[in-house]
Design a protein around this motif. Structure first.
Motif, PDB file in Angstrom:
ATOM      1  N   ASP A  41      25.243  23.919 -12.846  1.00 57.70           N
ATOM      2  CA  ASP A  41      26.801  24.886 -12.595  1.00 57.70           C
ATOM      3  C   ASP A  41      27.717  23.374 -12.694  1.00 57.70           C
ATOM      4  O   ASP A  41      28.740  24.470 -12.352  1.00 57.70           O
ATOM      5  CB  ASP A  41      26.426  25.744 -11.287  1.00 57.70           C
ATOM      6  CG  ASP A  41      25.200  26.307 -11.388  1.00 57.70           C
ATOM      7  OD1 ASP A  41      24.972  26.955 -12.458  1.00 57.70           O
ATOM      8  OD2 ASP A  41      24.259  26.599 -10.867  1.00 57.70           O
ATOM      9  N   PHE A  42      27.573  22.576 -12.205  1.00 56.85           N
ATOM     10  CA  PHE A  42      28.442  21.040 -12.891  1.00 56.85           C
ATOM     11  C   PHE A  42      29.234  20.441 -13.766  1.00 56.85           C
ATOM     12  O   PHE A  42      29.462  19.793 -13.747  1.00 56.85           O
ATOM     13  CB  PHE A  42      28.320  20.496 -11.671  1.00 56.85           C
ATOM     14  CG  PHE A  42      28.594  20.940  -9.939  1.00 56.85           C
ATOM     15  CD1 PHE A  42      29.012  21.173  -9.346  1.00 56.85           C
ATOM     16  CD2 PHE A  42      26.708  21.230  -9.852  1.00 56.85           C
ATOM     17  CE1 PHE A  42      28.924  21.976  -7.317  1.00 56.85           C
ATOM     18  CE2 PHE A  42      26.827  22.485  -8.560  1.00 56.85           C
ATOM     19  CZ  PHE A  42      27.489  22.334  -7.340  1.00 56.85           C
ATOM     20  N   ALA A  43      28.232  21.938 -14.869  1.00 59.19           N
ATOM     21  CA  ALA A  43      28.789  20.755 -15.943  1.00 59.19           C
ATOM     22  C   ALA A  43      30.440  20.786 -16.437  1.00 59.19           C
ATOM     23  O   ALA A  43      30.402  19.586 -17.007  1.00 59.19           O
ATOM     24  CB  ALA A  43      28.021  21.208 -17.264  1.00 59.19           C
ATOM     25  N   ASP A  44      30.935  21.943 -15.836  1.00 65.91           N
ATOM     26  CA  ASP A  44      32.402  21.387 -16.329  1.00 65.91           C
ATOM     27  C   ASP A  44      33.155  20.148 -15.540  1.00 65.91           C
ATOM     28  O   ASP A  44      34.395  19.696 -16.118  1.00 65.91           O
ATOM     29  CB  ASP A  44      33.262  22.558 -16.596  1.00 65.91           C
ATOM     30  CG  ASP A  44      32.397  23.937 -17.233  1.00 65.91           C
ATOM     31  OD1 ASP A  44      32.315  23.177 -18.568  1.00 65.91           O
ATOM     32  OD2 ASP A  44      32.893  25.003 -17.235  1.00 65.91           O
ATOM     33  N   ASP A  45      32.583  19.761 -14.070  1.00 65.60           N
ATOM     34  CA  ASP A  45      33.103  19.134 -13.224  1.00 65.60           C
ATOM     35  C   ASP A  45      31.904  18.566 -12.620  1.00 65.60           C
ATOM     36  O   ASP A  45      31.652  19.311 -11.706  1.00 65.60           O
ATOM     37  CB  ASP A  45      34.269  19.633 -12.579  1.00 65.60           C
ATOM     38  CG  ASP A  45      35.320  18.854 -11.615  1.00 65.60           C
ATOM     39  OD1 ASP A  45      34.720  18.116 -12.270  1.00 65.60           O
ATOM     40  OD2 ASP A  45      35.625  19.347 -10.819  1.00 65.60           O
ATOM     41  N   PRO A  46      31.356  17.769 -13.032  1.00 67.13           N
ATOM     42  CA  PRO A  46      31.213  17.311 -12.499  1.00 67.13           C
ATOM     43  C   PRO A  46      31.041  16.310 -11.178  1.00 67.13           C
ATOM     44  O   PRO A  46      30.172  16.131 -10.626  1.00 67.13           O
ATOM     45  CB  PRO A  46      29.912  16.326 -13.157  1.00 67.13           C
ATOM     46  CG  PRO A  46      30.695  15.597 -14.312  1.00 67.13           C
ATOM     47  CD  PRO A  46      31.448  17.389 -14.388  1.00 67.13           C
ATOM     48  N   ARG A  47      32.004  15.785 -11.020  1.00 63.56           N
ATOM     49  CA  ARG A  47      32.835  14.532 -10.222  1.00 63.56           C
ATOM     50  C   ARG A  47      31.897  15.247  -8.775  1.00 63.56           C
ATOM     51  O   ARG A  47      31.953  14.704  -8.214  1.00 63.56           O
ATOM     52  CB  ARG A  47      34.412  14.913  -9.910  1.00 63.56           C
ATOM     53  CG  ARG A  47      34.753  13.231  -8.649  1.00 63.56           C
ATOM     54  CD  ARG A  47      36.635  13.694  -8.795  1.00 63.56           C
ATOM     55  NE  ARG A  47      36.833  13.119 -10.624  1.00 63.56           N
ATOM     56  CZ  ARG A  47      36.561  12.234 -10.276  1.00 63.56           C
ATOM     57  NH1 ARG A  47      37.074  11.221  -9.191  1.00 63.56           N
ATOM     58  NH2 ARG A  47      37.937  10.890 -11.343  1.00 63.56           N
ATOM     59  N   PRO A  48      32.232  16.535  -8.410  1.00 65.44           N
ATOM     60  CA  PRO A  48      31.413  16.636  -6.531  1.00 65.44           C
ATOM     61  C   PRO A  48      29.739  16.176  -6.479  1.00 65.44           C
ATOM     62  O   PRO A  48      29.683  15.286  -5.851  1.00 65.44           O
ATOM     63  CB  PRO A  48      30.820  18.184  -6.687  1.00 65.44           C
ATOM     64  CG  PRO A  48      32.430  18.630  -7.118  1.00 65.44           C
ATOM     65  CD  PRO A  48      32.113  17.672  -8.003  1.00 65.44           C
ATOM     66  N   LEU A  49      29.808  15.995  -7.831  1.00 72.01           N
ATOM     67  CA  LEU A  49      27.774  15.289  -7.853  1.00 72.01           C
ATOM     68  C   LEU A  49      28.320  13.942  -7.534  1.00 72.01           C
ATOM     69  O   LEU A  49      27.202  12.614  -6.890  1.00 72.01           O
ATOM     70  CB  LEU A  49      27.183  15.950  -9.224  1.00 72.01           C
ATOM     71  CG  LEU A  49      26.294  17.216  -8.903  1.00 72.01           C
ATOM     72  CD1 LEU A  49      25.641  17.357 -10.339  1.00 72.01           C
ATOM     73  CD2 LEU A  49      25.923  17.022  -8.157  1.00 72.01           C
ATOM     74  N   PHE A  50      28.986  13.073  -8.554  1.00 74.80           N
ATOM     75  CA  PHE A  50      29.099  12.074  -8.393  1.00 74.80           C
ATOM     76  C   PHE A  50      29.549  11.435  -6.582  1.00 74.80           C
ATOM     77  O   PHE A  50      28.830  10.499  -6.036  1.00 74.80           O
ATOM     78  CB  PHE A  50      30.319  11.362  -9.276  1.00 74.80           C
ATOM     79  CG  PHE A  50      31.213   9.867  -9.097  1.00 74.80           C
ATOM     80  CD1 PHE A  50      30.087   9.265  -9.039  1.00 74.80           C
ATOM     81  CD2 PHE A  50      32.052  10.133  -8.550  1.00 74.80           C
ATOM     82  CE1 PHE A  50      30.514   7.905  -9.257  1.00 74.80           C
ATOM     83  CE2 PHE A  50      32.851   8.654  -7.604  1.00 74.80           C
ATOM     84  CZ  PHE A  50      32.040   7.621  -8.335  1.00 74.80           C
ATOM     85  N   LEU A  51      30.551  11.962  -6.294  1.00 77.38           N
ATOM     86  CA  LEU A  51      30.826  11.985  -4.774  1.00 77.38           C
ATOM     87  C   LEU A  51      28.893  12.074  -3.974  1.00 77.38           C
ATOM     88  O   LEU A  51      29.429  11.387  -3.151  1.00 77.38           O
ATOM     89  CB  LEU A  51      31.727  12.832  -4.683  1.00 77.38           C
ATOM     90  CG  LEU A  51      33.088  12.745  -4.873  1.00 77.38           C
ATOM     91  CD1 LEU A  51      34.689  13.790  -4.519  1.00 77.38           C
ATOM     92  CD2 LEU A  51      33.732  10.948  -5.074  1.00 77.38           C
ATOM     93  N   LEU A  52      28.594  12.349  -3.811  1.00 80.83           N
ATOM     94  CA  LEU A  52      27.265  13.219  -3.212  1.00 80.83           C
ATOM     95  C   LEU A  52      26.534  11.543  -3.734  1.00 80.83           C
ATOM     96  O   LEU A  52      25.967  11.059  -2.718  1.00 80.83           O
ATOM     97  CB  LEU A  52      26.858  14.606  -3.463  1.00 80.83           C
ATOM     98  CG  LEU A  52      25.022  14.408  -2.837  1.00 80.83           C
ATOM     99  CD1 LEU A  52      25.604  14.262  -1.248  1.00 80.83           C
ATOM    100  CD2 LEU A  52      24.605  15.929  -3.062  1.00 80.83           C
ATOM    101  N   ASP A  53      26.276  11.830  -4.809  1.00 82.12           N
ATOM    102  CA  ASP A  53      25.688  10.502  -5.832  1.00 82.12           C
ATOM    103  C   ASP A  53      25.850   8.799  -4.582  1.00 82.12           C
ATOM    104  O   ASP A  53      24.696   8.241  -3.961  1.00 82.12           O
ATOM    105  CB  ASP A  53      25.528   9.717  -6.309  1.00 82.12           C
ATOM    106  CG  ASP A  53      24.331   9.198  -7.863  1.00 82.12           C
ATOM    107  OD1 ASP A  53      23.566   9.343  -6.856  1.00 82.12           O
ATOM    108  OD2 ASP A  53      24.326   9.117  -8.204  1.00 82.12           O
ATOM    109  N   THR A  54      27.686   8.811  -4.427  1.00 84.57           N
ATOM    110  CA  THR A  54      27.594   7.782  -4.038  1.00 84.57           C
ATOM    111  C   THR A  54      27.609   7.739  -2.490  1.00 84.57           C
ATOM    112  O   THR A  54      27.205   6.281  -2.090  1.00 84.57           O
ATOM    113  CB  THR A  54      29.314   7.815  -3.972  1.00 84.57           C
ATOM    114  OG1 THR A  54      29.693   7.443  -5.858  1.00 84.57           O
ATOM    115  CG2 THR A  54      30.039   6.419  -3.440  1.00 84.57           C
ATOM    116  N   GLU A  55      27.751   8.800  -1.761  1.00 84.31           N
ATOM    117  CA  GLU A  55      26.965   8.469  -0.455  1.00 84.31           C
ATOM    118  C   GLU A  55      25.636   8.646  -0.137  1.00 84.31           C
ATOM    119  O   GLU A  55      25.270   7.841   0.293  1.00 84.31           O
ATOM    120  CB  GLU A  55      27.422  10.326   0.213  1.00 84.31           C
ATOM    121  CG  GLU A  55      27.271   9.800   1.760  1.00 84.31           C
ATOM    122  CD  GLU A  55      27.502  10.459   2.585  1.00 84.31           C
ATOM    123  OE1 GLU A  55      27.344  11.070   3.710  1.00 84.31           O
ATOM    124  OE2 GLU A  55      29.228  11.363   1.912  1.00 84.31           O
ATOM    125  N   ALA A  56      24.558   8.867  -0.962  1.00 81.76           N
ATOM    126  CA  ALA A  56      23.676   8.709  -1.242  1.00 81.76           C
ATOM    127  C   ALA A  56      22.835   7.441  -1.748  1.00 81.76           C
ATOM    128  O   ALA A  56      21.730   7.147  -0.500  1.00 81.76           O
ATOM    129  CB  ALA A  56      22.513  10.150  -1.629  1.00 81.76           C
TER     130      ALA A  56
END
Length: 309
Positions: free
Chosen positions: A168-183
């Motif tokens: 569902d984030f294929a067009d813009d994965p940046r929100p997952l990057f931000l979560l990955d960064t914090e985790a």
């Protein structure tokens, strides 16, 4: 019979397949394939000075090493070398030669502290300690018989939370990057990592050939990802959790377990029969989640450290 050490020839399919086979024999608890090896060869950040090494005896690959600098750590000069020799080809000097080649490579690039994961077995630990490495933290490999496991029943997310997939984030994965960064910044480790380079994350993580966007499960609240369980698969029978984490403000609500449980159910429905994961020994929350999901510890590695100079 002479053992030589050389760089992996990433362009040759036979060489890469032999590398994968040898590494699997030495460490069968992780999910790897030839595509993953080539991806690491090609897309690891240049500041890591990453190398894959092969120990070869009469044309046969009997040992492997992966080595580089922890370029994403705020503390400079930290290098890593992970060496595995085929269990049926030990005692030929392959491990010693691989360690020497990796240490020389890292020292030439400014490394002052070296980290190496070593299987928690007497022979492996003695080998490391003879070469000046001292034991540090430990980590467990865990396995789940996904075909026969009695997984916890699926539960609905709490109010205000919905489950999506990474697709569902294929067009813009940046929100997952931000979560990955914090985790990632909160993971127990003796080498702190800071994910700051979005383009590097896209190449190394988002475009990883084992990443399964449809099985990677994301909990979303207020329109942004707050927890996820990242799935890697070999597109055949093996499934592995590459990362599970929750944003700090949403911890303690069971969202990580919720995401991972849903991912496992869908993986089993897709025909995967074996699930693998790994946890730092100090990561009590994830170890508890995995126990409740039915995972069992199948091996342990101990991080060893050597100071140079």
């Amino acid at each position: 019979m002479t053992v030589i050490v050389r760089d992996l020839r990433g362009e040759g399919p036979d060489d890469v397949e032999r590398f994968v086979h040898c590494r699997h024999l030495g460490l069968p608890y992780m999910l790897w394939n030839a595509d993953a090896v080539r991806h690491h060869q090609t897309h690891t950040h240049p500041d890591a000075h990453y190398r894959s090494l092969v120990a070869e005896e009469d044309g046969e690959t009997i040992g492997t090493a992966q080595t580089g600098l922890a370029y994403d750590s705020p503390e400079p000069g930290q290098g890593y070398l992970n060496v595995y020799v085929r269990p049926d080809r030990t005692g030929r000097g392959a491990g010693r030669l691989l360690v020497r080649a990796a240490e020389e490579h890292l020292a030439a690039r400014g490394a002052t502290r070296l980290f190496s994961w070593v299987l928690d077995e007497p022979g492996h630990r003695a080998f490391a300690e003879r070469r000046g490495y001292r034991p540090s933290r430990s980590s467990h490999f865990l396995r789940l018989d996904l075909a026969g496991a009695a997984l916890p029943p699926l539960q609905d997310p709490p109010p205000g939370v919905e489950l999506r997939t990474a697709a569902d984030f294929a067009d813009d994965p940046r929100p997952l990057f931000l979560l990955d960064t914090e985790a990632t910044s909160d993971e127990p480790s003796d080498v702190q990592a800071e994910l700051t380079d979005y383009e590097a994350w896209l190449r190394e993580t988002w475009q990883h050939p084992l990443l399964d966007l449809d099985l990677t499960t994301v909990a979303v609240a207020d329109g942004r990802p707050v927890a996820f369980s990242v799935a890697h698969t070999d597109r055949a029978t093996r499934y592995a959790t590459a990362m599970t984490g929750t944003a700090r403000a949403h911890r303690g609500r069971g969202l990580a377990k919720l995401a991972k449980t849903h991912s496992l159910h869908r993986a089993r429905a897709a025909g995967y029969t074996e699930a693998l994961t790994g946890n730092d020994s100090d990561n009590a929350p994830m170890l508890a989640i995995n126990r409740r999901l039915g995972y069992e510890i199948c091996a342990t590695e101990v991080r060893h450290v050597r100071e140079l100079g």
